[in-house]
Design a protein around this motif. Structure first.
Motif, PDB file in Angstrom:
ATOM      1  N   ARG A  12      -8.234   1.860  -0.684  1.00 45.68           N
ATOM      2  CA  ARG A  12      -7.729   0.759   0.151  1.00 45.68           C
ATOM      3  C   ARG A  12      -8.758   0.371   1.207  1.00 45.68           C
ATOM      4  NH1 ARG A  12      -3.022   3.889   0.510  1.00 45.68           N
ATOM      5  NH2 ARG A  12      -3.343   4.091   2.742  1.00 45.68           N
ATOM      6  N   ALA A  13      -9.438   1.358   1.777  1.00 41.07           N
ATOM      7  CA  ALA A  13     -10.471   1.066   2.773  1.00 41.07           C
ATOM      8  C   ALA A  13     -11.615   0.278   2.150  1.00 41.07           C
ATOM      9  CB  ALA A  13     -10.990   2.366   3.386  1.00 41.07           C
ATOM     10  N   ASP A  72     -11.429  -1.706  -0.418  1.00 41.23           N
ATOM     11  CA  ASP A  72     -10.910  -3.057  -0.653  1.00 41.23           C
ATOM     12  C   ASP A  72     -10.928  -3.879   0.634  1.00 41.23           C
ATOM     13  OD1 ASP A  72     -10.494  -2.494  -3.328  1.00 41.23           O
ATOM     14  OD2 ASP A  72      -8.329  -2.110  -3.088  1.00 41.23           O
ATOM     15  N   PHE A  73     -10.490  -3.258   1.742  1.00 38.65           N
ATOM     16  CA  PHE A  73     -10.487  -3.950   3.031  1.00 38.65           C
ATOM     17  C   PHE A  73     -11.905  -4.339   3.429  1.00 38.65           C
ATOM     18  CE2 PHE A  73     -10.673  -4.090   7.664  1.00 38.65           C
ATOM     19  CZ  PHE A  73      -9.645  -4.981   7.946  1.00 38.65           C
ATOM     20  N   GLU A 112     -13.103  -7.306   1.314  1.00 37.09           N
ATOM     21  CA  GLU A 112     -12.444  -8.564   1.664  1.00 37.09           C
ATOM     22  C   GLU A 112     -12.835  -9.084   3.039  1.00 37.09           C
ATOM     23  OE1 GLU A 112      -8.302  -7.696   1.301  1.00 37.09           O
ATOM     24  OE2 GLU A 112      -8.442  -7.333  -0.850  1.00 37.09           O
ATOM     25  N   ASN A 113     -13.324  -8.208   3.926  1.00 41.07           N
ATOM     26  CA  ASN A 113     -13.559  -8.607   5.314  1.00 41.07           C
ATOM     27  C   ASN A 113     -14.980  -8.387   5.809  1.00 41.07           C
ATOM     28  OD1 ASN A 113     -10.723  -9.298   6.352  1.00 41.07           O
ATOM     29  ND2 ASN A 113     -10.435  -7.372   5.263  1.00 41.07           N
ATOM     30  N   ILE A 161     -15.827  -6.868  11.667  1.00 47.96           N
ATOM     31  CA  ILE A 161     -14.956  -5.687  11.661  1.00 47.96           C
ATOM     32  C   ILE A 161     -15.780  -4.434  11.957  1.00 47.96           C
ATOM     33  CG2 ILE A 161     -13.268  -6.679  10.073  1.00 47.96           C
ATOM     34  CD1 ILE A 161     -14.561  -4.971   7.835  1.00 47.96           C
ATOM     35  N   ASP A 192     -11.510  -0.766  12.759  1.00 48.70           N
ATOM     36  CA  ASP A 192     -10.642  -1.763  12.138  1.00 48.70           C
ATOM     37  C   ASP A 192     -10.261  -1.348  10.715  1.00 48.70           C
ATOM     38  OD1 ASP A 192     -10.826  -3.428  14.411  1.00 48.70           O
ATOM     39  OD2 ASP A 192     -12.657  -4.362  13.630  1.00 48.70           O
ATOM     40  N   VAL A 193     -11.221  -0.797   9.994  1.00 48.45           N
ATOM     41  CA  VAL A 193     -10.965  -0.339   8.627  1.00 48.45           C
ATOM     42  C   VAL A 193      -9.936   0.790   8.660  1.00 48.45           C
ATOM     43  CG1 VAL A 193     -11.970   0.690   6.551  1.00 48.45           C
ATOM     44  CG2 VAL A 193     -13.272  -1.012   7.850  1.00 48.45           C
ATOM     45  N   ALA A 208      -6.510  -0.503   9.362  1.00 54.83           N
ATOM     46  CA  ALA A 208      -5.964  -1.250   8.225  1.00 54.83           C
ATOM     47  C   ALA A 208      -5.363  -0.327   7.166  1.00 54.83           C
ATOM     48  CB  ALA A 208      -7.053  -2.121   7.598  1.00 54.83           C
ATOM     49  N   VAL A 209      -5.904   0.884   7.053  1.00 58.26           N
ATOM     50  CA  VAL A 209      -5.380   1.817   6.046  1.00 58.26           C
ATOM     51  C   VAL A 209      -4.534   2.928   6.679  1.00 58.26           C
ATOM     52  CG1 VAL A 209      -7.207   1.309   4.394  1.00 58.26           C
ATOM     53  CG2 VAL A 209      -7.510   3.196   5.989  1.00 58.26           C
TER      54      VAL A 209
END
Length: 161
Positions: free
Chosen positions: A60-61, A63-64, A67-68, A73, A77-78, A81-82
Motif C-alpha cells: 500500500r505504501a 502504491d501511495f 500515485e503521489n 509528500i 505522509d506515506v 496514508a498506510v
C-alpha cells in the motif's frame, strides 16, 4: 549548509511556485542540520531481507508513493496514508525490500522524470529535474545515470520530436 541554501536561493527564484522543490530543499536543510549533531540513531542494525512477498502495508505504501510522487509528500505522509508509524514503515521497508521509503520515493521521482524526458515534450533537463524535486541538475544527472545508465540529456535528445 547555510552556504548551500543561499546558493539554492537562485534555484528557488527560478522555480517560481514549485512546491515540490521548495519542500525538498526545506527537508534537505533540516536533515543536514540534524546530521551535524551526534546521535545514536545512526547505529545500523543488520537483518536479512525478507524472502516472502512484501506485506500489505508495504505494498500500500508503494502504491501511495507511485500515485503521489509528483506531490511534495514525505515519508511521514506515506506512513500516515498506510496507518503505521514512520519508524514502523522504515522497518517494514528494510525487512521486506532492503531499502527505505525515502529511497523508494526518490526512485519514483526519478521514474517520473524519466517518463517526462522520454515523452518528447520540449523541456530542458533542468526544468524536468526541478519539476520532480531535484534542485541541482548535476546531482540529478548523477542519480539518473546511476538508475538508467545514461545521462538525462541523452534520453531527452533521443526522444525529441
Amino acid at each position: 549548509m547555510f552556504a548551500y541554501l543561499e546558493q539554492s536561493a537562485g534555484v528557488l527564484d527560478d522555480a517560481g511556485d514549485d512546491e515540490l522543490l521548495r519542500s525538498e530543499l526545506a527537508r534537505h536543510a533540516a536533515a543536514t542540520t540534524l546530521a551535524a549533531f551526534a546521535t545514536t540513531s545512526r547505529v545500523a542494525r543488520h537483518r536479512p531481507a525478507q524472502s516472502a512477498p512484501a506485506p500489505a502495508t508495504v505494498r500500500r505504501a508503494l502504491d501511495f508513493i507511485a500515485e503521489n510522487a509528483h506531490r511534495p509528500i514525505t515519508v511521514d505522509d506515506v506512513a500516515a496514508a498506510v496507518h503505521i508509524s514512520t519508524r514502523g514503515l522504515q522497518y517494514a521497508f528494510r525487512r521486506a525490500l532492503d531499502t527505505t521509503p525515502a529511497e523508494s520515493l526518490r526512485q519514483a521521482r526519478l521514474d517520473g522524470a524519466h517518463r517526462d524526458l522520454r515523452s518528447g515534450v520540449p523541456s530542458s533537463v533542468a526544468a524536468v529535474a526541478r519539476r520532480w524535486g531535484f534542485s541541482h541538475p548535476s546531482r540529478f544527472a548523477a542519480a539518473y545515470r546511476g538508475a538508467y545508465g545514461v545521462l538525462p540529456s541523452v534520453t531527452a535528445a533521443q526522444h525529441r520530436r
